[in-house]
Design a protein around this motif. Structure first.
Motif, PDB file in Angstrom:
ATOM      1  N   PHE A 150       0.820  -1.210   0.000  1.00  0.00           N
ATOM      2  CA  PHE A 150       0.000   0.000   0.000  1.00  0.00           C
ATOM      3  C   PHE A 150       0.852   1.258   0.000  1.00  0.00           C
ATOM      4  O   PHE A 150       1.785   1.388   0.797  1.00  0.00           O
ATOM      5  CB  PHE A 150      -0.928   0.007   1.215  1.00  0.00           C
ATOM      6  CG  PHE A 150      -2.025  -1.011   1.143  1.00  0.00           C
ATOM      7  CD1 PHE A 150      -3.200  -0.730   0.461  1.00  0.00           C
ATOM      8  CD2 PHE A 150      -1.883  -2.248   1.737  1.00  0.00           C
ATOM      9  CE1 PHE A 150      -4.217  -1.664   0.387  1.00  0.00           C
ATOM     10  CE2 PHE A 150      -2.892  -3.192   1.667  1.00  0.00           C
ATOM     11  CZ  PHE A 150      -4.061  -2.901   0.986  1.00  0.00           C
ATOM     12  N   ILE A 151       0.504   2.166  -0.877  1.00  0.00           N
ATOM     13  CA  ILE A 151       1.156   3.471  -0.933  1.00  0.00           C
ATOM     14  C   ILE A 151       0.308   4.493  -0.176  1.00  0.00           C
ATOM     15  O   ILE A 151       0.805   5.254   0.647  1.00  0.00           O
ATOM     16  CB  ILE A 151       1.362   3.898  -2.397  1.00  0.00           C
ATOM     17  CG1 ILE A 151       2.267   2.873  -3.092  1.00  0.00           C
ATOM     18  CG2 ILE A 151       1.960   5.302  -2.486  1.00  0.00           C
ATOM     19  CD1 ILE A 151       2.172   2.888  -4.589  1.00  0.00           C
ATOM     20  N   VAL A 152      -0.985   4.512  -0.441  1.00  0.00           N
ATOM     21  CA  VAL A 152      -1.944   5.293   0.349  1.00  0.00           C
ATOM     22  C   VAL A 152      -3.187   4.433   0.539  1.00  0.00           C
ATOM     23  O   VAL A 152      -3.485   3.539  -0.252  1.00  0.00           O
ATOM     24  CB  VAL A 152      -2.343   6.627  -0.344  1.00  0.00           C
ATOM     25  CG1 VAL A 152      -1.135   7.539  -0.475  1.00  0.00           C
ATOM     26  CG2 VAL A 152      -2.983   6.381  -1.697  1.00  0.00           C
ATOM     27  N   GLY A 153      -3.934   4.716   1.620  1.00  0.00           N
ATOM     28  CA  GLY A 153      -5.216   4.057   1.818  1.00  0.00           C
ATOM     29  C   GLY A 153      -5.116   2.605   2.193  1.00  0.00           C
ATOM     30  O   GLY A 153      -5.815   1.767   1.612  1.00  0.00           O
ATOM     31  N   ASP A 162     -10.785  10.705   2.660  1.00  0.00           N
ATOM     32  CA  ASP A 162     -10.650  10.358   1.244  1.00  0.00           C
ATOM     33  C   ASP A 162     -10.605   8.847   1.120  1.00  0.00           C
ATOM     34  O   ASP A 162      -9.937   8.167   1.906  1.00  0.00           O
ATOM     35  CB  ASP A 162      -9.379  10.981   0.666  1.00  0.00           C
ATOM     36  CG  ASP A 162      -9.269  10.788  -0.834  1.00  0.00           C
ATOM     37  OD1 ASP A 162      -8.845   9.687  -1.258  1.00  0.00           O
ATOM     38  OD2 ASP A 162      -9.611  11.705  -1.594  1.00  0.00           O
ATOM     39  N   SER A 163     -11.305   8.302   0.137  1.00  0.00           N
ATOM     40  CA  SER A 163     -11.415   6.847   0.005  1.00  0.00           C
ATOM     41  C   SER A 163     -10.388   6.244  -0.942  1.00  0.00           C
ATOM     42  O   SER A 163     -10.482   5.059  -1.285  1.00  0.00           O
ATOM     43  CB  SER A 163     -12.821   6.480  -0.491  1.00  0.00           C
ATOM     44  OG  SER A 163     -13.033   6.986  -1.800  1.00  0.00           O
ATOM     45  N   VAL A 193     -15.868   1.861   2.083  1.00  0.00           N
ATOM     46  CA  VAL A 193     -16.470   2.307   3.332  1.00  0.00           C
ATOM     47  C   VAL A 193     -15.592   1.944   4.518  1.00  0.00           C
ATOM     48  O   VAL A 193     -15.588   2.650   5.536  1.00  0.00           O
ATOM     49  CB  VAL A 193     -17.895   1.721   3.482  1.00  0.00           C
ATOM     50  CG1 VAL A 193     -17.863   0.219   3.717  1.00  0.00           C
ATOM     51  CG2 VAL A 193     -18.670   2.440   4.579  1.00  0.00           C
ATOM     52  N   PHE A 194     -14.816   0.858   4.420  1.00  0.00           N
ATOM     53  CA  PHE A 194     -13.890   0.510   5.502  1.00  0.00           C
ATOM     54  C   PHE A 194     -12.903   1.652   5.726  1.00  0.00           C
ATOM     55  O   PHE A 194     -12.563   1.989   6.868  1.00  0.00           O
ATOM     56  CB  PHE A 194     -13.093  -0.751   5.161  1.00  0.00           C
ATOM     57  CG  PHE A 194     -13.878  -2.030   5.086  1.00  0.00           C
ATOM     58  CD1 PHE A 194     -15.248  -2.050   5.269  1.00  0.00           C
ATOM     59  CD2 PHE A 194     -13.235  -3.232   4.834  1.00  0.00           C
ATOM     60  CE1 PHE A 194     -15.967  -3.233   5.199  1.00  0.00           C
ATOM     61  CE2 PHE A 194     -13.930  -4.418   4.759  1.00  0.00           C
ATOM     62  CZ  PHE A 194     -15.306  -4.425   4.944  1.00  0.00           C
ATOM     63  N   LEU A 195     -12.428   2.235   4.635  1.00  0.00           N
ATOM     64  CA  LEU A 195     -11.421   3.294   4.714  1.00  0.00           C
ATOM     65  C   LEU A 195     -12.017   4.580   5.280  1.00  0.00           C
ATOM     66  O   LEU A 195     -11.397   5.266   6.096  1.00  0.00           O
ATOM     67  CB  LEU A 195     -10.837   3.540   3.324  1.00  0.00           C
ATOM     68  CG  LEU A 195      -9.470   4.216   3.238  1.00  0.00           C
ATOM     69  CD1 LEU A 195      -8.406   3.401   3.946  1.00  0.00           C
ATOM     70  CD2 LEU A 195      -9.080   4.418   1.780  1.00  0.00           C
ATOM     71  N   ARG A 196     -13.230   4.911   4.848  1.00  0.00           N
ATOM     72  CA  ARG A 196     -13.851   6.145   5.315  1.00  0.00           C
ATOM     73  C   ARG A 196     -14.257   6.061   6.790  1.00  0.00           C
ATOM     74  O   ARG A 196     -14.137   7.040   7.538  1.00  0.00           O
ATOM     75  CB  ARG A 196     -15.074   6.485   4.453  1.00  0.00           C
ATOM     76  CG  ARG A 196     -14.718   6.915   3.030  1.00  0.00           C
ATOM     77  CD  ARG A 196     -13.879   8.195   3.006  1.00  0.00           C
ATOM     78  NE  ARG A 196     -14.456   9.250   3.819  1.00  0.00           N
ATOM     79  CZ  ARG A 196     -15.370  10.098   3.380  1.00  0.00           C
ATOM     80  NH1 ARG A 196     -15.818  10.026   2.128  1.00  0.00           N
ATOM     81  NH2 ARG A 196     -15.844  11.036   4.183  1.00  0.00           N
ATOM     82  N   LYS A 197     -14.757   4.885   7.208  1.00  0.00           N
ATOM     83  CA  LYS A 197     -15.240   4.741   8.575  1.00  0.00           C
ATOM     84  C   LYS A 197     -14.159   4.235   9.530  1.00  0.00           C
ATOM     85  O   LYS A 197     -14.326   4.310  10.752  1.00  0.00           O
ATOM     86  CB  LYS A 197     -16.432   3.780   8.599  1.00  0.00           C
ATOM     87  CG  LYS A 197     -17.595   4.210   7.701  1.00  0.00           C
ATOM     88  CD  LYS A 197     -18.315   5.429   8.255  1.00  0.00           C
ATOM     89  CE  LYS A 197     -19.178   5.081   9.448  1.00  0.00           C
ATOM     90  NZ  LYS A 197     -19.973   6.242   9.928  1.00  0.00           N
ATOM     91  N   ALA A 233     -14.064   6.007  -4.227  1.00  0.00           N
ATOM     92  CA  ALA A 233     -15.512   6.126  -4.360  1.00  0.00           C
ATOM     93  C   ALA A 233     -15.884   7.569  -4.649  1.00  0.00           C
ATOM     94  O   ALA A 233     -15.089   8.493  -4.439  1.00  0.00           O
ATOM     95  CB  ALA A 233     -16.203   5.650  -3.089  1.00  0.00           C
ATOM     96  N   ALA A 234     -17.100   7.770  -5.121  1.00  0.00           N
ATOM     97  CA  ALA A 234     -17.623   9.116  -5.341  1.00  0.00           C
ATOM     98  C   ALA A 234     -18.659   9.493  -4.281  1.00  0.00           C
ATOM     99  O   ALA A 234     -18.609  10.574  -3.709  1.00  0.00           O
ATOM    100  CB  ALA A 234     -18.239   9.239  -6.738  1.00  0.00           C
ATOM    101  N   ARG A 235     -19.616   8.581  -3.990  1.00  0.00           N
ATOM    102  CA  ARG A 235     -20.651   8.921  -3.023  1.00  0.00           C
ATOM    103  C   ARG A 235     -21.112   7.681  -2.266  1.00  0.00           C
ATOM    104  O   ARG A 235     -21.283   6.610  -2.849  1.00  0.00           O
ATOM    105  CB  ARG A 235     -21.859   9.577  -3.698  1.00  0.00           C
ATOM    106  CG  ARG A 235     -22.845  10.126  -2.662  1.00  0.00           C
ATOM    107  CD  ARG A 235     -24.066  10.759  -3.261  1.00  0.00           C
ATOM    108  NE  ARG A 235     -24.916  11.305  -2.185  1.00  0.00           N
ATOM    109  CZ  ARG A 235     -26.213  11.526  -2.290  1.00  0.00           C
ATOM    110  NH1 ARG A 235     -26.829  11.273  -3.424  1.00  0.00           N
ATOM    111  NH2 ARG A 235     -26.909  12.017  -1.278  1.00  0.00           N
ATOM    112  N   PHE A 236     -21.325   7.880  -0.958  1.00  0.00           N
ATOM    113  CA  PHE A 236     -21.913   6.872  -0.080  1.00  0.00           C
ATOM    114  C   PHE A 236     -23.290   7.373   0.325  1.00  0.00           C
ATOM    115  O   PHE A 236     -23.415   8.450   0.915  1.00  0.00           O
ATOM    116  CB  PHE A 236     -21.058   6.686   1.179  1.00  0.00           C
ATOM    117  CG  PHE A 236     -19.612   6.342   0.916  1.00  0.00           C
ATOM    118  CD1 PHE A 236     -19.171   5.030   1.010  1.00  0.00           C
ATOM    119  CD2 PHE A 236     -18.696   7.330   0.582  1.00  0.00           C
ATOM    120  CE1 PHE A 236     -17.837   4.719   0.777  1.00  0.00           C
ATOM    121  CE2 PHE A 236     -17.367   7.027   0.351  1.00  0.00           C
ATOM    122  CZ  PHE A 236     -16.936   5.713   0.450  1.00  0.00           C
TER     123      PHE A 236
END
Length: 269
Positions: A150-153, A162-163, A193-197, A233-236
């Protein structure tokens, strides 16, 4: 010795014209519920490529995951809808225990020598060898078949605004890249969603679409070296989110793009 990926994507024809083939889930590619969706999509691509009526190489694939696939056998029915001079259209269904568990379409075709350009740029990334490989949790069996840098995220970065995930990835053990393995790699991004939450939550792919930009020669030239994969992602909203990804090879060659629709539930408080 057969690579575990090839074992997991193997099929057996059930009729003389190969329009129905049988596959079997492989424990090495289990997910949290049922098999890893990428290995199912890869099996479809592999079966289509082996079909005696297939024209050229994969150009596009859409898989709609109607219901979870249980462990054991499942049957894939391939229907050639139309074959033109340079492209060919297919529909397919996956049935298991008298229930349809997936549907989809595929486009195959012959690539012509034309003007070529790539508009997006590959993400900036250090050499793969300089980035530490990271394992997923043990309960995600399929991830053990990939080397992930992984480089980011990454998975353990906590809740983020940011996702985006960008990572180097390849089959483990190493395996030369082809259309089937590229298909599977397009689904190796964990749910955004794992990354955002910053926490695991029930989530799963409803629909996966992959566009194959690479030629067979470009995949062969990539060999078993890592590819650079990025997605966001764009929108949740309303229990669903989208995901857009790109897979890049050596010399900033765009190998594939991918889109997903994913369902999710909020993590327990």
């Amino acid at each position: 010795m057969t690579h575990v990926f090839d074992e997991a994507t193997a099929v057996t024809a059930l009729d003389t014209d190969a329009h129905t083939v049988r596959a079997t889930t492989h424990p090495a590619y289990n997910n949290m519920v049922g098999p890893f969706g990428g290995i199912t999509a890869a099996t479809i691509v592999s079966a289509l490529q082996k079909h005696p009526d297939a024209l050229g190489d994969p150009l596009a694939l859409t898989v709609n995951y109607v219901a979870p696939i249980a462990e054991g056998h499942w049957d894939l029915t391939l229907v050639p809808v139309r074959t033109n001079r340079t492209n060919q259209h297919w529909t397919f269904t996956i049935d298991q225990q008298e229930h349809t568990v997936a549907t989809g379409t595929a486009v195959f075709g012959i690539r012509r020598d034309t003007w070529t350009d790539t508009e997006p740029a590959a993400p900036q990334a250090p050499d793969a060898e300089t980035v530490e490989a990271v394992d997923f949790p043990d309960f995600i069996a399929w991830a053990r078949n990939y080397e992930k840098r992984f480089i980011v995220g990454g998975m353990n970065d906590g809740a983020l605004d940011d996702s985006t995930t960008t990572m180097w990835i390849r089959d483990l053990p190493e395996r030369p890249l082809d259309f089937a393995s590229l298909t599977s790699i397009t689904d190796t991004f964990f749910p955004r969603v794992f990354l955002r939450k910053g926490a695991y939550a029930p989530a799963g792919t409803i629909s996966l679409t992959t566009y194959f930009h690479a030629s067979a020669d470009e995949l062969a030239a990539q060999g078993s070296r890592p590819v650079l994969a990025t997605a966001k992602a764009a929108r949740f909203a309303g229990g669903h989110f989208d995901q857009y990804g790109q897979i890049w090879g050596d010399d900033d060659v765009l190998l594939a793009t991918t889109h997903q629709l994913v369902y999710f539930k909020d993590a327990p408080a």
